[in-house]
Write an enzyme that holds these catalytic residues in place. Structure first.
Site, PDB file in Angstrom:
ATOM      1  N   SER A 183      -1.140  -2.899  -0.641  1.00 36.30           N
ATOM      2  CA  SER A 183      -1.437  -3.246   0.742  1.00 36.30           C
ATOM      3  C   SER A 183      -2.911  -3.445   1.049  1.00 36.30           C
ATOM      4  CB  SER A 183      -0.866  -2.173   1.677  1.00 36.30           C
ATOM      5  OG  SER A 183      -1.458  -0.910   1.406  1.00 36.30           O
ATOM      6  N   HIS A 211       5.771  -3.383   2.194  1.00 41.81           N
ATOM      7  CA  HIS A 211       4.984  -4.514   2.676  1.00 41.81           C
ATOM      8  C   HIS A 211       5.570  -5.857   2.253  1.00 41.81           C
ATOM      9  CE1 HIS A 211       1.497  -2.657   4.639  1.00 41.81           C
ATOM     10  NE2 HIS A 211       1.659  -1.670   3.782  1.00 41.81           N
ATOM     11  N   LYS A 242       7.587  -1.641   9.611  1.00 37.81           N
ATOM     12  CA  LYS A 242       6.710  -2.814   9.494  1.00 37.81           C
ATOM     13  C   LYS A 242       7.508  -4.050   9.902  1.00 37.81           C
ATOM     14  CE  LYS A 242       3.540  -0.791   6.118  1.00 37.81           C
ATOM     15  NZ  LYS A 242       3.861   0.609   6.402  1.00 37.81           N
TER      16      LYS A 242
END
Length: 392
Positions: A183, A211, A242
């Site tokens: 990330s 991610h 996310k």
């Protein structure tokens, strides 16, 4: 009693400030969205949230969460195995399993907890975990909690990984642990090569795809889909915080026997409150949206490509890649913090990342694209970078 410690802490905090490494928390006074207000300011473009698909304030998710509050209540006030499991929890686990193409899934309050409860449940001192050196802190901490032997390989270095697999030949089980996306850099783990080595040396593969799940790959199934190895991953972990809604919650997904053992022995699962019903319902709506249209994925990819192209043309130093995390490299921590402040003045909200989040001398502005951004938003952000640079 606290006096001596207070002075030591103050000294340490002063040193952090002097080094330009102090991390202030800006207060957002609006919902999380493409443009936010910071400390009551005029709206500024938000290019630092993990709101990849722009769902953090999506009306469909809000409506689903509100309906779940009316139907299922505010919270469970219990853990899953006592009296904390409702129908939506089981439905979400089944939907995630179908989405990822796995046999079963178990929900956690966060992916940090999922990683924290994974390794010690499955591995003993007869086993070896082989971990990428840039793995997320939750993987590192989870590995620390287990009794397995530990080995690290250089980031995405397959020759080093193979050497570590050879050194671990005498172990009962060898588990390769990696982030799907690193990330701080936006780099993808080469899962096709990792899986090939795992098959060669009879190892298991664990991927934290926090991610990537929801937007990487042709249909948003994450980095395993992107590399064509979705059926070769033994353990997926990921977050609902996310792309998949943006609230909280995590999961482990994979072989049925692994998930069943986690339900029996994984401490963060056994001793943490169940995921709130409203979050569970909103996550189900997220999966519905992903199944019905690829519009958000396309918009996110287009925004990322536009930002990379314009920033490169303007002469900024970007790390290469194809991910919506696009680090703008600065080097000096104080300069990165100063640029972030100037960008805020220009109407763009970003954060300077420096040690210990990234190595010394590699401070950066880590921009993150979102499907919530318009083409005009992306162009305005690039123009703001150019204007802020001129003031440095």
């Amino acid at each position: 009693m606290f006096g001596a410690m207070r002075e030591d802490l103050r000294t340490g905090l002063d040193e952090i400030r002097a080094a330009g490494l102090y991390k202030s928390e800006r207060v957002i006074t609006t919902p999380q969205q493409a443009a936010v207000q910071v400390n009551g300011s005029a709206p500024v473009l938000n290019f630092c949230a993990n709101n990849y698909l722009g769902l953090a304030d999506h009306p469909t998710l809000i409506k689903s969460a509100q309906a779940a509050l009316d139907t299922w209540g505010f919270g469970m006030a219990s853990v899953r195995f006592i009296c904390g499991t409702q129908a939506p929890h089981k439905e979400l686990e089944e939907r995630l399993s179908r989405f990822l193409g796995t046999e079963d899934t178990i929900l956690y309050s966060s992916c940090f907890d999922a990683n924290g409860g994974l390794f010690e449940t499955l591995l003993t001192d007869q086993d070896v975990v082989i971990s990428d050196e840039l793995n997320h802190a939750s993987i590192i901490d989870g590995i620390r909690l287990c009794k397995a032997q530990r080995a690290r390989y250089r980031n995405r270095d397959m020759a080093d990984l193979e050497a570590k697999l050879q050194e671990a030949a005498g172990a009962r089980y060898r588990l390769i642990a990696t982030d799907g996306v690193f990330s701080m850099d936006g780099y993808l783990a080469p899962l096709d090569e990792i899986v090939a080595l795992a098959e060669k040396y009879d190892a298991l593969v664990m991927v934290d795809d926090s991610h990537a799940v929801g937007f990487m790959g042709a249909t948003g199934r994450g980095t395993p889909e992107h590399f064509g190895v979705g059926d070769k991953i033994d353990i997926y972990t990921g977050t609902l915080g996310k792309a998949l809604g943006g609230a909280s919650g995590g999961y482990v997904s994979g072989h049925a026997e692994i998930v069943e053992m986690l339900r029996q022995r994984s401490r963060p699962y056994l001793f943490s409150n169940s995921l709130a019903p409203s979050i569970t319902a909103a996550a189900l709506s997220t999966l519905d949206l992903l199944d019905s249209s690829a519009e958000l994925l396309t918009r996110l990819r287009d925004n990322s490509a536009l930002f990379r192209a314009r920033m490169t043309e303007a002469g900024f130093d970007l790390l290469p890649g194809e991910h919506p995390i696009i680090p703008v490299m600065i080097g000096d921590a104080a300069e990165a913090a100063r640029l972030a402040d100037l960008l805020l003045e220009e109407g763009v909200y970003v954060i300077g990342f420096s040690y210990p989040v990234v190595p010394h001398g590699k401070a950066r502005i880590r921009t993150q694209m979102s499907a919530a951004h318009s083409t005009d938003d992306v162009n305005r952000a690039v123009d703001a970078f150019i204007a802020a640079r001129a003031k440095m």
